[in-house]
Write a protein that holds these residues in place. Structure first.
Motif, short mmCIF file in Angstrom:
data_model
loop_
_atom_site.label_atom_id
_atom_site.label_comp_id
_atom_site.label_asym_id
_atom_site.label_seq_id
_atom_site.Cartn_x
_atom_site.Cartn_y
_atom_site.Cartn_z
N GLY A 141 -4.94 15.87 12.03
CA GLY A 141 -3.63 15.68 12.30
C GLY A 141 -3.25 14.36 12.19
O GLY A 141 -2.45 13.72 12.97
N VAL A 142 -3.63 13.38 11.12
CA VAL A 142 -3.50 12.06 10.88
C VAL A 142 -2.26 11.90 9.79
O VAL A 142 -2.47 12.77 8.84
CB VAL A 142 -4.58 11.43 10.50
CG1 VAL A 142 -4.44 9.90 10.15
CG2 VAL A 142 -5.87 11.50 11.74
N THR A 143 -1.46 11.02 10.00
CA THR A 143 -0.55 10.96 8.73
C THR A 143 -0.63 9.76 8.08
O THR A 143 -1.28 9.01 8.34
CB THR A 143 1.08 10.72 9.69
OG1 THR A 143 1.16 9.42 10.47
CG2 THR A 143 1.66 11.98 10.47
N THR A 159 -0.29 1.94 9.06
CA THR A 159 -0.09 1.19 10.09
C THR A 159 -1.39 0.50 10.41
O THR A 159 -1.35 -0.79 10.63
CB THR A 159 0.29 2.01 11.22
OG1 THR A 159 1.61 2.49 11.01
CG2 THR A 159 0.31 1.18 12.72
N LEU A 160 -2.55 1.29 10.54
CA LEU A 160 -3.78 0.90 10.32
C LEU A 160 -4.20 -0.44 9.57
O LEU A 160 -4.67 -1.43 9.93
CB LEU A 160 -4.92 1.66 10.50
CG LEU A 160 -6.30 1.52 11.02
CD1 LEU A 160 -6.33 0.70 12.22
CD2 LEU A 160 -7.08 2.45 10.77
N ARG A 181 -4.60 -6.38 14.34
CA ARG A 181 -5.47 -6.37 15.47
C ARG A 181 -6.39 -5.56 15.22
O ARG A 181 -7.02 -5.00 16.25
CB ARG A 181 -4.62 -6.11 16.69
CG ARG A 181 -3.69 -7.09 17.21
CD ARG A 181 -2.81 -6.90 18.21
NE ARG A 181 -1.79 -5.91 17.76
CZ ARG A 181 -0.81 -5.62 18.54
NH1 ARG A 181 -0.68 -5.94 19.83
NH2 ARG A 181 0.21 -4.84 18.10
N SER A 182 -6.51 -4.78 14.13
CA SER A 182 -7.64 -3.80 14.00
C SER A 182 -9.10 -4.45 13.93
O SER A 182 -9.05 -5.63 13.76
CB SER A 182 -7.35 -2.98 12.53
OG SER A 182 -7.42 -3.98 11.53
N VAL A 183 -10.20 -3.67 14.44
CA VAL A 183 -11.68 -4.33 14.38
C VAL A 183 -12.21 -3.76 13.25
O VAL A 183 -12.26 -2.85 12.90
CB VAL A 183 -12.10 -3.91 15.79
CG1 VAL A 183 -13.29 -4.42 15.88
CG2 VAL A 183 -11.21 -4.44 16.96
N PHE A 184 -13.01 -4.66 12.73
CA PHE A 184 -14.10 -4.37 11.61
C PHE A 184 -15.25 -3.69 12.51
O PHE A 184 -15.99 -4.24 13.18
CB PHE A 184 -14.48 -5.52 10.91
CG PHE A 184 -13.42 -5.72 9.86
CD1 PHE A 184 -13.56 -5.18 8.53
CD2 PHE A 184 -12.32 -6.36 10.05
CE1 PHE A 184 -12.71 -5.26 7.36
CE2 PHE A 184 -11.24 -6.57 9.12
CZ PHE A 184 -11.56 -6.16 7.82
N ARG A 185 -15.32 -2.29 12.02
CA ARG A 185 -16.70 -1.72 12.90
C ARG A 185 -17.92 -1.84 12.10
O ARG A 185 -18.89 -2.00 12.23
CB ARG A 185 -16.50 -0.44 13.19
CG ARG A 185 -15.41 -0.08 14.18
CD ARG A 185 -15.60 0.08 15.30
NE ARG A 185 -16.39 1.11 15.79
CZ ARG A 185 -17.26 1.32 16.81
NH1 ARG A 185 -17.25 0.42 17.53
NH2 ARG A 185 -17.96 2.37 16.84
N ALA A 234 -2.96 3.56 16.09
CA ALA A 234 -1.63 3.71 15.23
C ALA A 234 -0.99 5.01 15.83
O ALA A 234 -1.61 6.07 16.26
CB ALA A 234 -2.28 4.13 13.86
N ALA A 235 0.31 4.92 16.40
CA ALA A 235 1.09 6.16 16.88
C ALA A 235 0.31 6.78 17.91
O ALA A 235 0.37 7.90 18.17
CB ALA A 235 1.50 7.14 15.80
#
Length: 117
Positions: free
Chosen positions: A52-54, A60-61, A66-70, A89-90
């Motif tokens: 269910g990901v758009t 957006t990601l 501000r996303s984090v590198f895992r 995201a959303a």
């Protein structure tokens, strides 16, 4: 010396290894200005449908500062730089696996898979 390494090292066109900062800049730019250079694997399309990901959430990601590198970015044997980034995201926390091709010259990316946390 590896040809890919030698080319980038000698020309100085990309810092070796590719840093999180440089990878984020490339992904942000592709998502903001060059979506035609983002390739969507069949696998990610299937996982998006299943989870269910758009498309908007993925972009957006990729645009997020501000996303984090895992994981990564790290150099794969085929010359791609692979990384996993995690962010919001959303209202959902997503983790995205991405390969960056040609980071120094006309970069493109391949979206590999996505998880919802």
């Amino acid at each position: 010396m590896d040809e890919h390494y030698e080319k980038n090292y000698l020309q100085g066109s990309v810092v070796f290894p590719l840093s999180e900062f440089a990878a984020r800049k490339i992904l942000n730019d592709l998502a903001e200005n060059h979506t035609s250079r983002i390739r969507w694997s069949r696998h990610i399309k299937e996982r998006m449908l299943e989870r269910g990901v758009t498309t908007r959430q993925i972009l957006t990601l990729l645009k997020s500062k501000r996303s984090v590198f895992r994981e990564g970015p790290y150099l794969e044997l085929n010359g791609d730089w692979k990384c996993n980034i995690k962010g919001m995201a959303a209202g959902s926390i997503l983790e995205l696996s991405v390969a960056i091709k040609n980071p120094a010259d006309n970069p493109t990316s391949i979206l590999i898979t996505v998880w919802v946390h």
